[in-house]
Scaffold this motif. Structure first.
Motif, mmCIF file in Angstrom:
data_model
loop_
_atom_site.group_PDB
_atom_site.id
_atom_site.type_symbol
_atom_site.label_atom_id
_atom_site.label_comp_id
_atom_site.label_asym_id
_atom_site.label_seq_id
_atom_site.Cartn_x
_atom_site.Cartn_y
_atom_site.Cartn_z
ATOM 1 N N LEU A 92 0.840 -1.188 0.000
ATOM 2 C CA LEU A 92 0.000 0.000 0.000
ATOM 3 C C LEU A 92 0.879 1.244 0.000
ATOM 4 N N GLY A 93 0.496 2.248 -0.726
ATOM 5 C CA GLY A 93 1.221 3.509 -0.729
ATOM 6 C C GLY A 93 2.248 3.595 -1.835
ATOM 7 N N PRO A 94 2.679 4.813 -2.148
ATOM 8 C CA PRO A 94 3.665 5.023 -3.214
ATOM 9 C C PRO A 94 5.061 4.599 -2.756
ATOM 10 N N PRO A 95 5.952 4.330 -3.703
ATOM 11 C CA PRO A 95 7.332 3.975 -3.336
ATOM 12 C C PRO A 95 8.037 5.154 -2.678
ATOM 13 N N ARG A 96 8.947 4.842 -1.783
ATOM 14 C CA ARG A 96 9.758 5.866 -1.113
ATOM 15 C C ARG A 96 11.178 5.790 -1.665
ATOM 16 N N ILE A 97 11.629 6.894 -2.236
ATOM 17 C CA ILE A 97 12.939 6.948 -2.890
ATOM 18 C C ILE A 97 13.820 7.948 -2.143
ATOM 19 N N ARG A 98 15.001 7.519 -1.779
ATOM 20 C CA ARG A 98 15.896 8.409 -1.027
ATOM 21 C C ARG A 98 17.331 8.252 -1.527
ATOM 22 N N TRP A 99 17.909 9.393 -1.912
ATOM 23 C CA TRP A 99 19.329 9.455 -2.258
ATOM 24 C C TRP A 99 20.095 9.975 -1.050
ATOM 25 N N MET A 100 21.308 9.488 -0.888
ATOM 26 C CA MET A 100 22.135 9.936 0.227
ATOM 27 C C MET A 100 23.568 10.135 -0.266
ATOM 28 N N ASP A 101 24.148 11.300 0.069
ATOM 29 C CA ASP A 101 25.556 11.552 -0.237
ATOM 30 C C ASP A 101 26.215 12.122 1.012
ATOM 31 N N GLU A 102 27.490 12.461 0.919
ATOM 32 C CA GLU A 102 28.226 12.886 2.105
ATOM 33 C C GLU A 102 27.640 14.148 2.707
#
Length: 229
Positions: A92-102
């Motif tokens: 259920l619900g939209p995908p969660r997308i997360r980018w991470m850098d320094e």
């Protein structure tokens, strides 16, 4: 940079298809790009309806797409350091997308440290400040280790010319004043206005990760003067 990956991207659609085909409640993709973009790793974490967890990896085509997206992200700005990507799809619900850098990691670490920082904001007052001045007048050593490897301590002292100072003291015996007070009254007035909170943040006001590390506080002064305050 989240525009590099959207709900309609091939990789996300593949994840959602796998979620449905396997009857999962959750699928998570974790990927990282390291060493100036030369090393890429990815892992899939599957969550079954009964909560059981299993691991896997991307097939060749989605993996190549993820690597290409991460390389584009890495090339988008200098100094990003290692890059990480997390995509979470649930039933259920939209995908969660997360980018991470320094830069984001440093920002998150500062914000977490800021939220966890709690210091006594009560001013020390003149009585405590006077007792500390009396100890300095008597030649007491008021110092706290900042870096034991380098032999650096934070210190308060009275100089031979009658002035007072706060600063750093080194194992070789040298001292570097960061603030000086021309008279006893000036020092007492300054210390009376301080608190555990103000001293904790004094050296690094904008970096909560450094707050309270090797800094003077009310408990220290109470131990040294032998009186609670």
């Amino acid at each position: 940079m989240s525009s590099l990956l959207t709900e309609d991207s091939d990789v996300v659609r593949w994840l959602r298809a796998e979620l449905q085909a396997r009857g999962l409640t959750r699928i998570e993709l974790s990927a990282s790009l390291k060493h100036q973009g030369t090393l890429h790793d990815d892992t899939l974490l599957f969550t079954a309806p009964d909560g059981a967890l299993t691991f896997g990896s991307l097939p060749e085509a989605p993996r190549a797409q993820v690597k290409g997206l991460m390389q584009r992200y890495h090339a988008s700005a200098p100094g990003l350091g290692d890059v990480a990507l997390s995509v979470v799809c649930e039933a259920l619900g939209p995908p969660r997308i997360r980018w991470m850098d320094e830069a984001q990691r440093q920002h998150d670490a500062r914000e977490q440290a800021r939220s966890e920082a709690h210091f006594d904001s009560r001013r020390y007052g003149r009585a405590l400040a006077q007792r500390v001045a009396e100890m300095l007048d008597a030649g007491a050593d008021l110092s706290l280790t900042v870096d034991p490897r380098e032999g650096v301590s934070r210190a308060l002292w009275r100089s031979g010319d009658g002035s007072y100072a706060r600063g750093l003291r080194y194992i070789q015996g040298d001292s570097r004043a960061q603030q000086t007070f021309a008279s006893r009254d000036d020092f007492i007035r300054w210390l009376a206005e301080q608190s555990d909170e103000s001293l904790a943040k004094l050296e690094h006001p904008d970096d909560p990760r450094m707050w309270g590390l090797g800094t003077f506080n009310r408990a220290y002064f109470a131990r040294k003067t032998g009186r609670r305050s």
